[in-house]
Design a protein around this motif. Structure first.
Motif, PDB file in Angstrom:
ATOM      1  N   ALA A   1       3.351  20.039   7.284  1.00 23.79           N
ATOM      2  CA  ALA A   1       3.418  21.154   8.231  1.00 23.79           C
ATOM      3  C   ALA A   1       2.967  22.451   7.565  1.00 23.79           C
ATOM      4  CB  ALA A   1       4.837  21.298   8.774  1.00 23.79           C
ATOM      5  N   TYR A   2       3.318  22.617   6.306  1.00 21.67           N
ATOM      6  CA  TYR A   2       2.887  23.786   5.522  1.00 21.67           C
ATOM      7  C   TYR A   2       1.363  23.841   5.440  1.00 21.67           C
ATOM      8  CZ  TYR A   2       2.564  26.547   1.098  1.00 21.67           C
ATOM      9  OH  TYR A   2       2.268  27.459   0.118  1.00 21.67           O
TER      10      TYR A   2
ATOM     11  N   MET B   1       0.842  -1.195   0.000  1.00 23.81           N
ATOM     12  CA  MET B   1       0.000   0.000   0.000  1.00 23.81           C
ATOM     13  C   MET B   1       0.879   1.248   0.000  1.00 23.81           C
ATOM     14  SD  MET B   1      -3.184  -1.159   0.245  1.00 23.81           S
ATOM     15  CE  MET B   1      -4.244   0.010   1.057  1.00 23.81           C
ATOM     16  N   VAL B   2       0.597   2.211  -0.835  1.00 23.87           N
ATOM     17  CA  VAL B   2       1.345   3.464  -0.881  1.00 23.87           C
ATOM     18  C   VAL B   2       0.502   4.509  -0.156  1.00 23.87           C
ATOM     19  CG1 VAL B   2       2.454   5.158  -2.373  1.00 23.87           C
ATOM     20  CG2 VAL B   2       2.369   2.770  -3.066  1.00 23.87           C
ATOM     21  N   ARG B   3       0.711   4.655   1.129  1.00 20.14           N
ATOM     22  CA  ARG B   3      -0.132   5.532   1.921  1.00 20.14           C
ATOM     23  C   ARG B   3       0.697   6.530   2.730  1.00 20.14           C
ATOM     24  NH1 ARG B   3      -5.486   3.372   2.163  1.00 20.14           N
ATOM     25  NH2 ARG B   3      -5.723   2.391   0.127  1.00 20.14           N
ATOM     26  N   SER B   4       1.605   6.031   3.570  1.00 16.78           N
ATOM     27  CA  SER B   4       2.327   6.877   4.503  1.00 16.78           C
ATOM     28  C   SER B   4       3.398   7.699   3.791  1.00 16.78           C
ATOM     29  CB  SER B   4       2.987   6.009   5.584  1.00 16.78           C
ATOM     30  OG  SER B   4       3.788   6.791   6.433  1.00 16.78           O
ATOM     31  N   THR B   5       3.514   8.970   4.164  1.00 14.26           N
ATOM     32  CA  THR B   5       4.567   9.815   3.625  1.00 14.26           C
ATOM     33  C   THR B   5       5.631  10.057   4.696  1.00 14.26           C
ATOM     34  OG1 THR B   5       3.766  11.995   4.314  1.00 14.26           O
ATOM     35  CG2 THR B   5       2.743  11.027   2.356  1.00 14.26           C
ATOM     36  N   PHE B   6       6.785  10.504   4.272  1.00 14.32           N
ATOM     37  CA  PHE B   6       7.835  10.857   5.225  1.00 14.32           C
ATOM     38  C   PHE B   6       7.357  11.948   6.168  1.00 14.32           C
ATOM     39  CE2 PHE B   6      11.453  13.638   6.291  1.00 14.32           C
ATOM     40  CZ  PHE B   6      12.215  12.736   7.018  1.00 14.32           C
ATOM     41  N   TRP B   7       6.519  12.841   5.661  1.00 12.26           N
ATOM     42  CA  TRP B   7       6.068  13.986   6.459  1.00 12.26           C
ATOM     43  C   TRP B   7       5.158  13.550   7.602  1.00 12.26           C
ATOM     44  CZ3 TRP B   7       9.553  16.367   3.985  1.00 12.26           C
ATOM     45  CH2 TRP B   7       9.668  16.257   2.600  1.00 12.26           C
TER      46      TRP B   7
END
Length: 478
Positions: free
Chosen positions: A175-176, A1-7
């Protein structure tokens, strides 16, 4: 699954308190950078504003899944616009991005969002790209940017020639997004999450209906949803939805040029820090964009990006996260802004070609100025797309859409039944309609994110048929 980002590791999405009012001066649909920017600008001018967001929190959309570059040097954007529409048009685009940057900087400072300064670069992966980098350097310098050109690609990357600009900004895009939401709420904007807008009707007041059965009213509605939902303008025919991918790898202490290649398979590279820090913890590599649900296996593209990173960034360590994002390109590389046809007062803004953190914010704030002043912002899509060159591009794009439509239904005809979409995820098998409710495209399985994606105009659905991304406002039927 491609879900979580580094951010997601250092910043939490925001769930604002539920609003209590049902009537506003303005209703903005979409709580990404564009929607939040237009909402803030409207509220700062004394208007009551509601932002309605389909996701369950602010920070789950395209803005927060980007690579976080607040750059004025944007690939070959300036030279491309200059060649197509003249240097004045490129200058206006640059001015819009500068206006956004001047507004964004103090917002990020007020909300303690760390930024890092890096040299940005647009580099050519092949010898044939050298002229493009030289043209961008010439256009940028003609417009007052202190760019320079060099023969080599930055940071030892494979390539030939690069245009560079010092002292550009990069940021954690989640965060932006959260900072823009706090800024909006600080000036009185209400934000309602977990509500998908399904229609807007009425004149002179618009009644905006949501999928939970609720409705709110506003004198103006602004769609900041990528391809505009509630579309009465055929905007889906004048934009191309593309999906691109990003990977984060551990790379403590690395300080890299903020780079993007200008070849056909564009690659983006930057270092990244945890929220509140300027010390690099990772390298983020993105790119390999393609029209949504067209171009083969999504998982294979992610694997190609992995191999490219291992081959060309030897400092990249353990893979931390993998994700994707969706954005929209226009025939002339400029944002589309305007009022949709019909009596109901609905405006739309879209088409930032992966540079929405500045171009989208700038376009949104200009739209807010026009709405408050009562200026005529023009019909959507703008008349500049009516010329023969733009018409040829739009015709070609829609020819691809038509081919995808035919291929999907021919495949179903060979099976002798109406298209069905069956998937098994985590041991659970589900079958839903294979027909997108937007315009009847036959959905295709995304093997990286385990979603059903429409190859026509990029609506996306969960395995159980729930809408994940418009322009569809209805789920796949069970």
């Amino acid at each position: 699954m491609v879900r979580s980002t580094f951010w997601d590791r250092s910043t939490e999405p925001l769930v604002p308190p539920a609003p209590t009012s049902e009537s506003y001066d303005d209703v903005v649909v979409g709580a990404g950078a564009v929607g939040l920017a237009v909402a803030t600008a409207l509220a700062q001018r004394g208007r009551s504003v509601l932002v309605v967001e389909a996701h369950e929190a602010v920070g789950h959309g395209t803005t927060a899944r980007s690579t976080g570059k607040l750059a004025l040097l944007q690939g070959t954007r300036l030279s491309t616009i200059a060649k197509d529409a003249g240097l004045d048009a490129a200058g206006d685009y640059l001015a819009m991005c500068r206006e956004a940057l001047e507004w964004v900087r103090p917002v990020l400072a007020r909300h303690d969002v760390a930024t890092t300064r890096r040299t940005s670069a647009s580099w050519g992966e092949d010898l044939g790209d050298v002229d493009a980098t030289r043209d961008e350097d010439s256009a940028a310098r003609a417009l007052g940017l202190a760019t320079r050109w060099q023969r080599s690609a930055p940071d030892g990357l494979p390539g030939h020639g690069a245009v560079l600009l010092d002292d550009e900004l990069q940021v954690d895009p989640l965060a932006y997004t959260v900072a823009l939401a706090h800024e909006a709420m600080a000036v009185g904007v209400d934000i309602s999450v977990g509500r998908r807008v399904t229609k807007a009707v009425g004149h002179p007041q618009a009644v905006v209906h949501c999928d939970d059965g609720s409705a709110v009213t506003g004198s103006q509605v602004v769609l900041a949803t990528g391809i505009p939902v509630l579309d009465r303008s055929l905007a889906f025919a004048t934009t191309k939805p593309v999906r691109s991918y990003a990977l984060a790898f551990a790379s403590p202490g690395a300080e890299l040029t903020m780079s993007v290649s200008v070849g056909q398979a564009s690659i983006s590279v930057r270092d990244a820090a945890g929220s509140g820090s300027t010390t690099s913890e990772a390298v983020v590599v993105g790119g390999l964009s393609h029209p949504v649900a067209r171009g083969g296996s999504e998982a294979r593209r992610i694997e190609t990006l992995r191999r490219w990173t291992r081959d060309h960034l030897p400092g990249a360590g353990e893979e931390l996260d993998a994700w994707s994002a969706q954005d929209y390109t226009t025939p002339d590389d400029r944002p589309l802004v305007g009022r949709l046809p019909g009596a109901t007062p609905v405006h739309a803004v879209t088409g930032f070609g992966k540079w929405g953190l500045l171009a989208g914010v700038g376009a949104a704030r200009r739209l807010a100025d026009a709405i408050v002043a009562g200026d005529d912002v023009g019909r959507f899509p703008p008349s500049r797309l009516a010329g023969p060159k733009r018409a040829a591009t739009i015709t070609a794009w829609n020819g691809e859409v038509g081919a995808a439509m035919v291929a999907g239904w021919l495949g179903a005809a060979r099976q002798g039944r109406r298209p069905r979409a069956t998937s098994t995820v985590d041991g659970c098998t589900r079958t839903v309609s294979g027909v997108c409710p937007h315009l009847g495209g036959v959905v295709r399985w995304n093997d990286a994110e385990q979603t059903w994606d429409c190859p026509l105009h990029a609506s996306r659905f969960a395995p159980d048929g729930r809408v994940l991304e418009g322009p569809s406002t209805s789920p796949l039927e069970g």
